[in-house]
Design a protein around this motif. Structure first.
Motif, PDB file in Angstrom:
ATOM      1  N   ALA A   6       0.832  -1.207   0.000  1.00 33.86           N
ATOM      2  CA  ALA A   6       0.000   0.000   0.000  1.00 33.86           C
ATOM      3  C   ALA A   6       0.867   1.257   0.000  1.00 33.86           C
ATOM      4  CB  ALA A   6      -0.938  -0.004   1.203  1.00 33.86           C
ATOM      5  N   LEU A   7       1.946   1.230   0.778  1.00 36.44           N
ATOM      6  CA  LEU A   7       2.872   2.366   0.787  1.00 36.44           C
ATOM      7  C   LEU A   7       3.540   2.530  -0.578  1.00 36.44           C
ATOM      8  CD1 LEU A   7       4.429   4.589   2.284  1.00 36.44           C
ATOM      9  CD2 LEU A   7       6.050   2.834   3.021  1.00 36.44           C
ATOM     10  N   ILE A   8       3.977   1.425  -1.169  1.00 32.78           N
ATOM     11  CA  ILE A   8       4.600   1.489  -2.494  1.00 32.78           C
ATOM     12  C   ILE A   8       3.611   2.023  -3.527  1.00 32.78           C
ATOM     13  CG2 ILE A   8       5.568   0.082  -4.354  1.00 32.78           C
ATOM     14  CD1 ILE A   8       6.696  -1.771  -2.193  1.00 32.78           C
ATOM     15  N   GLY A   9       2.373   1.546  -3.471  1.00 35.18           N
ATOM     16  CA  GLY A   9       1.369   2.018  -4.412  1.00 35.18           C
ATOM     17  C   GLY A   9       1.088   3.502  -4.273  1.00 35.18           C
ATOM     18  N   ALA A  10       1.034   3.996  -3.025  1.00 35.70           N
ATOM     19  CA  ALA A  10       0.784   5.419  -2.815  1.00 35.70           C
ATOM     20  C   ALA A  10       1.919   6.271  -3.366  1.00 35.70           C
ATOM     21  CB  ALA A  10       0.579   5.686  -1.321  1.00 35.70           C
ATOM     22  N   VAL A  11       3.155   5.840  -3.126  1.00 37.79           N
ATOM     23  CA  VAL A  11       4.311   6.611  -3.591  1.00 37.79           C
ATOM     24  C   VAL A  11       4.420   6.564  -5.112  1.00 37.79           C
ATOM     25  CG1 VAL A  11       6.830   6.760  -3.527  1.00 37.79           C
ATOM     26  CG2 VAL A  11       5.559   6.340  -1.421  1.00 37.79           C
ATOM     27  N   VAL A  12       4.257   5.376  -5.692  1.00 40.28           N
ATOM     28  CA  VAL A  12       4.359   5.241  -7.151  1.00 40.28           C
ATOM     29  C   VAL A  12       3.258   6.041  -7.847  1.00 40.28           C
ATOM     30  CG1 VAL A  12       4.149   3.601  -9.056  1.00 40.28           C
ATOM     31  CG2 VAL A  12       5.559   3.036  -7.087  1.00 40.28           C
ATOM     32  N   ALA A  13       2.045   5.998  -7.292  1.00 36.57           N
ATOM     33  CA  ALA A  13       0.947   6.747  -7.906  1.00 36.57           C
ATOM     34  C   ALA A  13       1.218   8.239  -7.877  1.00 36.57           C
ATOM     35  CB  ALA A  13      -0.359   6.428  -7.178  1.00 36.57           C
ATOM     36  N   LEU A  34      12.383   9.059   5.308  1.00 36.52           N
ATOM     37  CA  LEU A  34      11.050   9.082   5.898  1.00 36.52           C
ATOM     38  C   LEU A  34      10.147   8.007   5.290  1.00 36.52           C
ATOM     39  CD1 LEU A  34       9.995  12.801   6.458  1.00 36.52           C
ATOM     40  CD2 LEU A  34      10.443  11.047   8.157  1.00 36.52           C
ATOM     41  N   VAL A  35      10.256   7.802   3.979  1.00 36.19           N
ATOM     42  CA  VAL A  35       9.474   6.737   3.340  1.00 36.19           C
ATOM     43  C   VAL A  35       9.874   5.377   3.905  1.00 36.19           C
ATOM     44  CG1 VAL A  35       8.977   5.569   1.162  1.00 36.19           C
ATOM     45  CG2 VAL A  35       9.086   8.056   1.234  1.00 36.19           C
ATOM     46  N   SER A  36      11.185   5.141   4.021  1.00 34.32           N
ATOM     47  CA  SER A  36      11.663   3.861   4.543  1.00 34.32           C
ATOM     48  C   SER A  36      11.239   3.658   5.994  1.00 34.32           C
ATOM     49  CB  SER A  36      13.184   3.782   4.426  1.00 34.32           C
ATOM     50  OG  SER A  36      13.595   3.879   3.076  1.00 34.32           O
ATOM     51  N   LEU A  37      11.348   4.695   6.804  1.00 31.27           N
ATOM     52  CA  LEU A  37      10.930   4.592   8.202  1.00 31.27           C
ATOM     53  C   LEU A  37       9.431   4.323   8.314  1.00 31.27           C
ATOM     54  CD1 LEU A  37      13.020   7.438   9.904  1.00 31.27           C
ATOM     55  CD2 LEU A  37      13.410   4.965  10.016  1.00 31.27           C
ATOM     56  N   GLY A  47       7.665   2.601   6.130  1.00 32.02           N
ATOM     57  CA  GLY A  47       7.513   1.184   5.830  1.00 32.02           C
ATOM     58  C   GLY A  47       7.908   0.303   6.995  1.00 32.02           C
ATOM     59  N   VAL A  48       9.001   0.654   7.665  1.00 32.45           N
ATOM     60  CA  VAL A  48       9.429  -0.113   8.844  1.00 32.45           C
ATOM     61  C   VAL A  48       8.380  -0.021   9.946  1.00 32.45           C
ATOM     62  CG1 VAL A  48      11.160  -0.230  10.670  1.00 32.45           C
ATOM     63  CG2 VAL A  48      11.872   0.108   8.296  1.00 32.45           C
ATOM     64  N   LEU A  49       7.811   1.168  10.139  1.00 31.53           N
ATOM     65  CA  LEU A  49       6.778   1.341  11.163  1.00 31.53           C
ATOM     66  C   LEU A  49       5.540   0.503  10.852  1.00 31.53           C
ATOM     67  CD1 LEU A  49       5.778   2.833  13.693  1.00 31.53           C
ATOM     68  CD2 LEU A  49       4.984   4.673  12.184  1.00 31.53           C
ATOM     69  N   ILE A  50       5.143   0.471   9.588  1.00 27.98           N
ATOM     70  CA  ILE A  50       3.998  -0.358   9.200  1.00 27.98           C
ATOM     71  C   ILE A  50       4.294  -1.826   9.457  1.00 27.98           C
ATOM     72  CG2 ILE A  50       2.637  -1.140   7.223  1.00 27.98           C
ATOM     73  CD1 ILE A  50       2.927   1.676   6.058  1.00 27.98           C
ATOM     74  N   HIS A  51       5.484  -2.263   9.069  1.00 27.22           N
ATOM     75  CA  HIS A  51       5.864  -3.663   9.276  1.00 27.22           C
ATOM     76  C   HIS A  51       5.883  -4.017  10.766  1.00 27.22           C
ATOM     77  CE1 HIS A  51       7.846  -7.483   8.372  1.00 27.22           C
ATOM     78  NE2 HIS A  51       8.677  -7.219   9.372  1.00 27.22           N
ATOM     79  N   ALA A  52       6.441  -3.129  11.585  1.00 25.09           N
ATOM     80  CA  ALA A  52       6.509  -3.401  13.031  1.00 25.09           C
ATOM     81  C   ALA A  52       5.122  -3.421  13.653  1.00 25.09           C
ATOM     82  CB  ALA A  52       7.393  -2.363  13.707  1.00 25.09           C
ATOM     83  N   THR A  53       4.257  -2.499  13.242  1.00 26.92           N
ATOM     84  CA  THR A  53       2.902  -2.447  13.792  1.00 26.92           C
ATOM     85  C   THR A  53       2.120  -3.708  13.456  1.00 26.92           C
ATOM     86  OG1 THR A  53       2.898  -0.032  13.604  1.00 26.92           O
ATOM     87  CG2 THR A  53       0.766  -1.119  13.856  1.00 26.92           C
ATOM     88  N   LEU A  54       2.212  -4.141  12.207  1.00 30.64           N
ATOM     89  CA  LEU A  54       1.512  -5.363  11.818  1.00 30.64           C
ATOM     90  C   LEU A  54       2.134  -6.591  12.465  1.00 30.64           C
ATOM     91  CD1 LEU A  54       0.850  -4.619   8.038  1.00 30.64           C
ATOM     92  CD2 LEU A  54      -0.696  -4.373   9.971  1.00 30.64           C
ATOM     93  N   GLY A  55       3.446  -6.548  12.747  1.00 30.53           N
ATOM     94  CA  GLY A  55       4.068  -7.639  13.480  1.00 30.53           C
ATOM     95  C   GLY A  55       3.538  -7.732  14.902  1.00 30.53           C
ATOM     96  N   LEU A  56       3.352  -6.584  15.553  1.00 27.25           N
ATOM     97  CA  LEU A  56       2.757  -6.577  16.893  1.00 27.25           C
ATOM     98  C   LEU A  56       1.317  -7.088  16.853  1.00 27.25           C
ATOM     99  CD1 LEU A  56       4.100  -3.182  18.296  1.00 27.25           C
ATOM    100  CD2 LEU A  56       4.856  -5.484  18.914  1.00 27.25           C
ATOM    101  N   LEU A  57       0.582  -6.719  15.815  1.00 20.46           N
ATOM    102  CA  LEU A  57      -0.786  -7.221  15.678  1.00 20.46           C
ATOM    103  C   LEU A  57      -0.796  -8.737  15.517  1.00 20.46           C
ATOM    104  CD1 LEU A  57      -3.824  -6.640  15.288  1.00 20.46           C
ATOM    105  CD2 LEU A  57      -3.351  -6.366  12.843  1.00 20.46           C
ATOM    106  N   ALA A  58       0.134  -9.250  14.731  1.00 21.33           N
ATOM    107  CA  ALA A  58       0.230 -10.699  14.551  1.00 21.33           C
ATOM    108  C   ALA A  58       0.539 -11.396  15.868  1.00 21.33           C
ATOM    109  CB  ALA A  58       1.291 -11.031  13.504  1.00 21.33           C
ATOM    110  N   ARG A  59       1.462 -10.814  16.653  1.00 21.85           N
ATOM    111  CA  ARG A  59       1.797 -11.400  17.952  1.00 21.85           C
ATOM    112  C   ARG A  59       0.598 -11.382  18.889  1.00 21.85           C
ATOM    113  NH1 ARG A  59       5.594 -14.597  19.474  1.00 21.85           N
ATOM    114  NH2 ARG A  59       5.891 -13.517  21.459  1.00 21.85           N
ATOM    115  N   ALA A  60      -0.175 -10.287  18.840  1.00 25.40           N
ATOM    116  CA  ALA A  60      -1.326 -10.176  19.732  1.00 25.40           C
ATOM    117  C   ALA A  60      -2.426 -11.167  19.367  1.00 25.40           C
ATOM    118  CB  ALA A  60      -1.874  -8.748  19.691  1.00 25.40           C
ATOM    119  N   LEU A  61      -2.628 -11.410  18.069  1.00 24.77           N
ATOM    120  CA  LEU A  61      -3.716 -12.280  17.644  1.00 24.77           C
ATOM    121  C   LEU A  61      -3.323 -13.751  17.582  1.00 24.77           C
ATOM    122  CD1 LEU A  61      -5.303 -10.129  14.778  1.00 24.77           C
ATOM    123  CD2 LEU A  61      -6.100 -10.377  17.133  1.00 24.77           C
TER     124      LEU A  61
END
Length: 263
Positions: A187-194, A229-232, A234-248
């Motif tokens: 989603a981040l890649i799509g937003a930036v490319v668009a 900032l773009v890379s950070l 992406g890292v933040l999105i990955h970390a947040t979804l990783g925490l969600l995976a751990r929680a669920l």
């Protein structure tokens, strides 16, 4: 405790070593900043331009988040329809495949022509990229439920809704999370490319516009700052979804349990 510390220390140590090597090469080779800026110069430029970059960062985050939410809603709903009716899957799945295999950079100009609102066009481009992983992951998970448990629920005359809620959804959750973690970065890649394709300019634009502006003015350190900032993000999105995976999934699914170090 020692394993937990090492688990965090090793990635950070490797990152610091890479940045130190980058800094050393730039300084020893005396590479000009307009060719390759040093990490310290990129950090200083980021700090100096933070006031102008943060609104653009928030715009990119907003487009990415909304596109991901729309992809989750559409992907999960369509996957449930696929699981409930094989004829619906046969009728609609080819369209999903066409959307996935067509590069978004190729259809973004058409979307920008047909959609008047730039924000809506960017959302649509990012949604197209993020939609397919969620659809495939959820649909695969819904089909992967244990056949014996399906037969057991059928034996007890469970309704289709009960079978969906009590068997199919828990079985599909790990697959959905895996698709979500892929879709978050896409989603981040799509937003930036668009936005690159749109070539938008002005205050209500994202980080891609700041990168384009810096490249046009040959302000390479500022371009690197926006890239950071773009890379950070992406890292933040990955970390947040990783925490969600751990929680669920952390208490019951093998993909998030860590009995040992593994291989």
């Amino acid at each position: 405790m020692r394993k937990a510390v090492l688990r965090w220390l090793v990635p950070w140590a490797s990152l610091m070593l890479a940045l130190a090597a980058w800094e050393a090469v730039v300084r020893m080779q005396r590479i000009p900043p307009y060719i390759l800026p040093a990490p310290t110069l990129v950090a200083a430029t980021l700090w100096a331009n933070l006031g102008s970059l943060l609104p653009s960062w928030w715009f990119t985050v907003k487009v990415t988040g909304l596109a991901l939410l729309l992809a989750v809603a559409g992907g999960v709903l369509l996957a449930v329809l696929f699981a409930m009716s094989r004829w619906v899957e046969r009728a609609l799945y080819p369209f999903a495949v066409v959307l996935q295999v067509t590069p978004v950079i190729a259809i973004a100009p058409l979307i920008l022509i047909y959609v008047d609102d730039t924000l809506a066009a960017l959302l649509l481009c990012a949604w197209i990229v993020a939609f397919f992983p969620i659809l495939v992951g959820t649909a695969t998970g819904l089909k992967s439920a244990d056949r014996n448990l399906r037969d057991l629920l059928r034996l007890y005359r469970a309704s289709r809704w009960q079978t969906l809620c009590r068997l199919l959804v828990p079985s599909a959750l790990p697959y959905f999370i895996a698709g979500l973690r892929v879709a978050g970065g896409l989603a981040l890649i799509g937003a930036v490319v668009a936005e690159f394709t749109a070539g938008a300019a002005g205050r209500e634009t994202g980080l891609a516009s700041r990168i384009l502006e810096a490249s046009f003015r040959t302000e390479i350190p500022r371009m690197y700052a926006a890239l950071v900032l773009v890379s950070l993000t992406g890292v933040l999105i990955h970390a947040t979804l990783g925490l969600l995976a751990r929680a669920l999934l952390g208490r019951w699914h093998e993909s998030e349990t860590r009995p040992g170090d593994g291989l």
